[in-house]
Design a protein around this motif. Structure first.
Motif, PDB file in Angstrom:
ATOM      1  N   GLU A  24      65.964  41.304  34.700  1.00 24.14           N
ATOM      2  CA  GLU A  24      64.846  41.802  35.498  1.00 24.14           C
ATOM      3  C   GLU A  24      63.605  40.927  35.375  1.00 24.14           C
ATOM      4  N   HIS A  25      63.657  39.958  34.478  1.00 20.20           N
ATOM      5  CA  HIS A  25      62.598  38.968  34.326  1.00 20.20           C
ATOM      6  C   HIS A  25      63.191  37.586  34.594  1.00 20.20           C
ATOM      7  N   PRO A  26      62.575  36.765  35.444  1.00 20.83           N
ATOM      8  CA  PRO A  26      62.990  35.359  35.504  1.00 20.83           C
ATOM      9  C   PRO A  26      62.618  34.673  34.193  1.00 20.83           C
ATOM     10  N   ILE A  27      63.570  33.943  33.602  1.00 17.16           N
ATOM     11  CA  ILE A  27      63.357  33.328  32.291  1.00 17.16           C
ATOM     12  C   ILE A  27      63.594  31.824  32.381  1.00 17.16           C
ATOM     13  N   LEU A  28      62.707  31.047  31.812  1.00 14.47           N
ATOM     14  CA  LEU A  28      62.879  29.605  31.622  1.00 14.47           C
ATOM     15  C   LEU A  28      62.604  29.291  30.165  1.00 14.47           C
ATOM     16  N   ILE A  29      63.544  28.602  29.524  1.00 14.43           N
ATOM     17  CA  ILE A  29      63.298  28.098  28.178  1.00 14.43           C
ATOM     18  C   ILE A  29      63.446  26.579  28.209  1.00 14.43           C
ATOM     19  N   ILE A  30      62.622  25.907  27.438  1.00 12.68           N
ATOM     20  CA  ILE A  30      62.556  24.449  27.477  1.00 12.68           C
ATOM     21  C   ILE A  30      62.978  23.883  26.126  1.00 12.68           C
ATOM     22  N   HIS A  31      63.833  22.874  26.193  1.00 13.93           N
ATOM     23  CA  HIS A  31      64.359  22.193  25.014  1.00 13.93           C
ATOM     24  C   HIS A  31      63.233  21.585  24.186  1.00 13.93           C
ATOM     25  N   SER A  32      63.483  21.381  22.908  1.00 14.67           N
ATOM     26  CA  SER A  32      62.477  20.816  22.009  1.00 14.67           C
ATOM     27  C   SER A  32      61.960  19.466  22.486  1.00 14.67           C
ATOM     28  N   SER A  33      62.780  18.726  23.213  1.00 12.85           N
ATOM     29  CA  SER A  33      62.365  17.420  23.729  1.00 12.85           C
ATOM     30  C   SER A  33      61.424  17.535  24.907  1.00 12.85           C
ATOM     31  N   GLY A  34      61.424  18.704  25.576  1.00 16.46           N
ATOM     32  CA  GLY A  34      60.662  18.872  26.807  1.00 16.46           C
ATOM     33  C   GLY A  34      61.357  18.331  28.034  1.00 16.46           C
ATOM     34  N   HIS A  35      62.586  17.839  27.883  1.00 21.04           N
ATOM     35  CA  HIS A  35      63.272  17.158  28.984  1.00 21.04           C
ATOM     36  C   HIS A  35      64.401  17.974  29.611  1.00 21.04           C
ATOM     37  N   ILE A  36      64.724  19.108  29.059  1.00 21.49           N
ATOM     38  CA  ILE A  36      65.803  19.947  29.576  1.00 21.49           C
ATOM     39  C   ILE A  36      65.336  21.396  29.536  1.00 21.49           C
ATOM     40  N   GLY A  37      65.680  22.154  30.576  1.00 19.95           N
ATOM     41  CA  GLY A  37      65.352  23.564  30.609  1.00 19.95           C
ATOM     42  C   GLY A  37      66.581  24.389  30.921  1.00 19.95           C
ATOM     43  N   VAL A  38      66.538  25.656  30.552  1.00 22.18           N
ATOM     44  CA  VAL A  38      67.606  26.591  30.860  1.00 22.18           C
ATOM     45  C   VAL A  38      66.979  27.811  31.526  1.00 22.18           C
ATOM     46  N   VAL A  39      67.605  28.278  32.609  1.00 23.20           N
ATOM     47  CA  VAL A  39      67.101  29.441  33.327  1.00 23.20           C
ATOM     48  C   VAL A  39      68.181  30.513  33.399  1.00 23.20           C
ATOM     49  N   ASN A  59      75.296  26.451  35.579  1.00 23.75           N
ATOM     50  CA  ASN A  59      75.316  27.233  34.332  1.00 23.75           C
ATOM     51  C   ASN A  59      73.928  27.513  33.786  1.00 23.75           C
ATOM     52  N   GLY A  60      72.903  27.095  34.537  1.00 21.91           N
ATOM     53  CA  GLY A  60      71.524  27.365  34.128  1.00 21.91           C
ATOM     54  C   GLY A  60      70.838  26.224  33.416  1.00 21.91           C
ATOM     55  N   VAL A  61      71.592  25.181  33.008  1.00 23.56           N
ATOM     56  CA  VAL A  61      71.005  24.049  32.283  1.00 23.56           C
ATOM     57  C   VAL A  61      70.548  22.997  33.300  1.00 23.56           C
ATOM     58  N   LEU A  62      69.277  22.662  33.246  1.00 25.41           N
ATOM     59  CA  LEU A  62      68.651  21.737  34.190  1.00 25.41           C
ATOM     60  C   LEU A  62      68.064  20.554  33.431  1.00 25.41           C
ATOM     61  N   GLU A  63      68.548  19.377  33.737  1.00 21.01           N
ATOM     62  CA  GLU A  63      68.106  18.180  33.027  1.00 21.01           C
ATOM     63  C   GLU A  63      67.019  17.444  33.818  1.00 21.01           C
ATOM     64  N   GLU A  64      65.988  17.043  33.099  1.00 24.15           N
ATOM     65  CA  GLU A  64      64.956  16.159  33.626  1.00 24.15           C
ATOM     66  C   GLU A  64      64.352  16.689  34.928  1.00 24.15           C
ATOM     67  N   SER A  65      64.374  15.891  36.008  1.00 32.45           N
ATOM     68  CA  SER A  65      63.702  16.274  37.259  1.00 32.45           C
ATOM     69  C   SER A  65      64.310  17.501  37.916  1.00 32.45           C
ATOM     70  N   ALA A  66      65.513  17.901  37.502  1.00 32.82           N
ATOM     71  CA  ALA A  66      66.121  19.115  38.055  1.00 32.82           C
ATOM     72  C   ALA A  66      65.333  20.362  37.670  1.00 32.82           C
ATOM     73  N   MET A  67      64.438  20.261  36.677  1.00 28.32           N
ATOM     74  CA  MET A  67      63.612  21.408  36.285  1.00 28.32           C
ATOM     75  C   MET A  67      62.473  21.675  37.259  1.00 28.32           C
ATOM     76  N   TRP A  68      62.089  20.672  38.045  1.00 24.67           N
ATOM     77  CA  TRP A  68      60.855  20.790  38.818  1.00 24.67           C
ATOM     78  C   TRP A  68      60.852  21.945  39.819  1.00 24.67           C
ATOM     79  N   PRO A  69      61.966  22.239  40.525  1.00 19.44           N
ATOM     80  CA  PRO A  69      61.915  23.398  41.427  1.00 19.44           C
ATOM     81  C   PRO A  69      61.545  24.693  40.710  1.00 19.44           C
ATOM     82  N   VAL A  70      61.986  24.835  39.466  1.00 20.55           N
ATOM     83  CA  VAL A  70      61.640  26.034  38.703  1.00 20.55           C
ATOM     84  C   VAL A  70      60.172  25.978  38.276  1.00 20.55           C
ATOM     85  N   MET A  71      59.758  24.849  37.753  1.00 19.27           N
ATOM     86  CA  MET A  71      58.377  24.722  37.277  1.00 19.27           C
ATOM     87  C   MET A  71      57.380  24.967  38.409  1.00 19.27           C
TER      88      MET A  71
END
Length: 561
Positions: free
Chosen positions: A161-176, A207-219
């Motif tokens: 019920e909440h959209p969730i984004l978590i970002i890898h320690s590197s800042g270069h990969i996110g999971v939604v 699978n929800g894992v977004l690498e590098e520029s693939a995160m931008w639509p979410v951000m």
């Protein structure tokens, strides 16, 4: 605006204890490490006046400058050094990281398994009373500790019920989670953007894992904090830097939103540390053209030092562009997988030529060596890359080869190492990412030191907290989380590590005339440490406490407060 007086070197030689020349503060009674030159030098006393250093020398001479109004500060055996400089980090992102769910593993967080990630997010939702439909952001999950990246199913178990984004320690990969994917238009039909990957299962479902520029639509789809919240976050960030003895910070890869925030804080007089910002060069256009000339020097604490360019991803996330395959490729990749570039060679040459033509210093993010080759090839393509003093920086340089150091030295390129990585990720690099031989060599500061190259070290906060003494400790000891020592030949001396955080960092920033050493006429940017890093067992450097941080003569952090 701060004023730096060119008369101080002359005035300091005249020992007249009058109101014009008297000391504001006289420091004595400890290790006053000047950081002048390539070997340690100490003074008995240091005097500040009007935010600058007005005398460095013997206690008797310093005392001649004291009046009844002078603060006589007995260090009581503590160490006084130039204020520390984090030569690459992200002060605006650090503020955001401090305001969201902390998904880091120990020692900087508690999320050392998937359950820990989930529990931290649930607690964050509860504590902040985030309503249904409200975005949830977490930063810092660590695949060197977790078995793999979390996926959308793991996040769906936290909330659908909440959209969730978590970002890898590197800042270069996110999971939604699934809701965030749906809201951002990511589906089985979505194609990989340039410089990014949308990870998909065997059936083609993301699978929800977004690498590098693939995160931008979410951000770009996430609501942004209002200016008041951004300013609060920035204040928390500045406090965190000051708590770690840092007086000059960087905002590497500044966006239009970041620069608007920094300008607002500067206009309001709220940048009480110096912030050196580097706009992302690929974002510059007719609609966003920052005033580099006006901000060539600090204006109320804000300077535009140049531009930033990212050429690859991260080593912990295994998206960095390597000349050799990763030791154990990430899930779904073949044995020859070696990461990927962010830009083509032609594009990189265009960016670097733009920086060169505009006399902008350029910081170039190159984590792995194939990206380093791209940077070096592009700079070599300039007509005469050494005909002016533009001090390009290879940011991170984690896998720089010896032949690349040859080129860097010939081209006057400054390597800046992400030196906390041997501790934070060293075991992971050895076992999974790079293998024993390449893993032991990561962040090869010793190679630069042996060549007498000027180099710096940095935290890349918020990849890790801006604990620069921990960064120095890692460079000196090269001990991993498990306690193994890797790459002993790449160890730095304690003095070399502190140079990389003071005099060398000031030089990298074109600020060697006003910062980085304890010399007459320079800013009274100072840090008082509980022990001299050069006088203790090197394994104790990370345990040194910052007692006080002083910016232009004013205390901005005190451990007693």
């Amino acid at each position: 605006m701060r004023v730096y007086s060119p008369l101080l070197p002359i005035l300091a030689s005249v020992f007249i204890p009058s109101a014009a020349f008297a000391a504001d503060t006289l420091y004595f009674g400890g290790s006053i490490l000047t950081m002048v030159g390539n070997s340690p030098s100490y003074a008995e006393a240091l005097v500040t006046k009007d935010g600058n250093i007005s005398f460095v020398g013997t206690y008797d001479e310093a005392k001649a400058l004291a009046t009844d109004s002078t603060e006589m500060l007995d260090l009581e055996g503590a160490a006084l050094l130039p204020g520390l400089i984090d030569s690459h980090s992200h002060v605006t992102q650090m503020g955001l990281a401090l305001s969201v769910a902390n998904l880091a593993a120990p020692p900087y967080g508690l999320a050392d398994d998937f359950e820990g990630v989930q529990q931290t997010l649930r607690q964050y939702i509860d504590d902040n009373q985030i309503p249904k439909g409200g975005w949830v952001l977490g930063i810092g999950y660590d695949t060197s500790i977790l078995p793999d990246h979390p996926d959308s199913a793991i996040l769906d178990a936290v909330s659908t019920e909440h959209p969730i984004l978590i970002i890898h320690s590197s800042g270069h990969i996110g999971v939604v989670n699934s809701l965030a994917m749906e809201m951002s238009g990511i589906s089985a039909d979505s194609e990989n953007p340039q410089g990014g990957v949308i990870q998909k299962a065997a059936d083609g479902t993301p699978n929800g894992v977004l690498e590098e520029s693939a995160m931008w639509p979410v951000m770009l789809n996430m609501p942004q904090p209002d200016m008041a919240q951004q300013l609060d976050n920035l204040e928390m960030s500045l406090q965190e830097y000051a708590r770690n003895g840092i007086t000059s910070v960087q905002d590497g890869r500044t966006t239009p939103t970041d620069l608007a925030l920094l300008k607002k804080a500067a206009d309001d007089g709220d940048l009480w540390l110096d912030v050196n910002a580097y706009p992302a060069i690929e974002l510059l256009n007719e609609d966003w053209n920052p005033d580099f000339a006006h901000f060539a020097d600090y204006q109320n604490g804000l300077k535009l030092g140049g531009v930033k360019l990212n050429l690859d991803g991260s080593l912990p996330g295994m998206t960095a562009f390597s000349s050799q395959p990763y030791h154990k490729p990430p899930t779904g990749q073949t044995a020859d997988y070696h990461g990927y570039p962010a830009w083509s060679g032609e594009q990189i040459e265009g960016f670097i030529n733009k920086a060169w033509d505009n006399d902008w210093q350029i910081l170039i993010h190159t984590n792995a060596d194939a990206a380093g080759d791209q940077m070096l090839d592009a700079i070599k393509s300039l007509k005469d890359a050494t005909s002016k003093d533009w001090r390009p920086v290879m940011i991170h340089a984690q896998m720089a080869r010896e032949d690349q150091f040859d080129d860097m030295q010939a081209l006057n390129i400054i390597p800046s190492f992400e030196m906390t990585h041997p501790f934070m990720f060293g075991d992971y690099y050895m076992d999974t990412v790079l293998g024993p031989e390449r893993g032991a060599r990561n962040n090869p500061g010793g190679s630069a030191a042996k060549r007498d190259m000027l180099f710096t070290i940095h935290t890349d906060a918020p990849v890790v907290v801006p604990d620069v003494l921990m960064t120095a400790w890692t460079g000196v000891n090269r001990a991993t989380r498990s306690g193994q020592i890797i790459g002993e030949d790449q160890r730095l001396t304690a003095y070399q590590a502190m140079q990389a955080l003071t005099s060398h960092a000031a030089y990298q920033n074109f600020e060697e005339d006003i910062k980085g050493t304890l010399e007459v006429g320079k800013l009274a940017d100072l840090v008082i440490l509980s022990a001299d890093p050069l006088a203790i067992d090197p394994m104790g450097i990370r345990d040194i406490e910052v007692l006080e941080t002083i910016k232009a003569g004013e205390t901005v952090y005190s451990a007693d407060d």
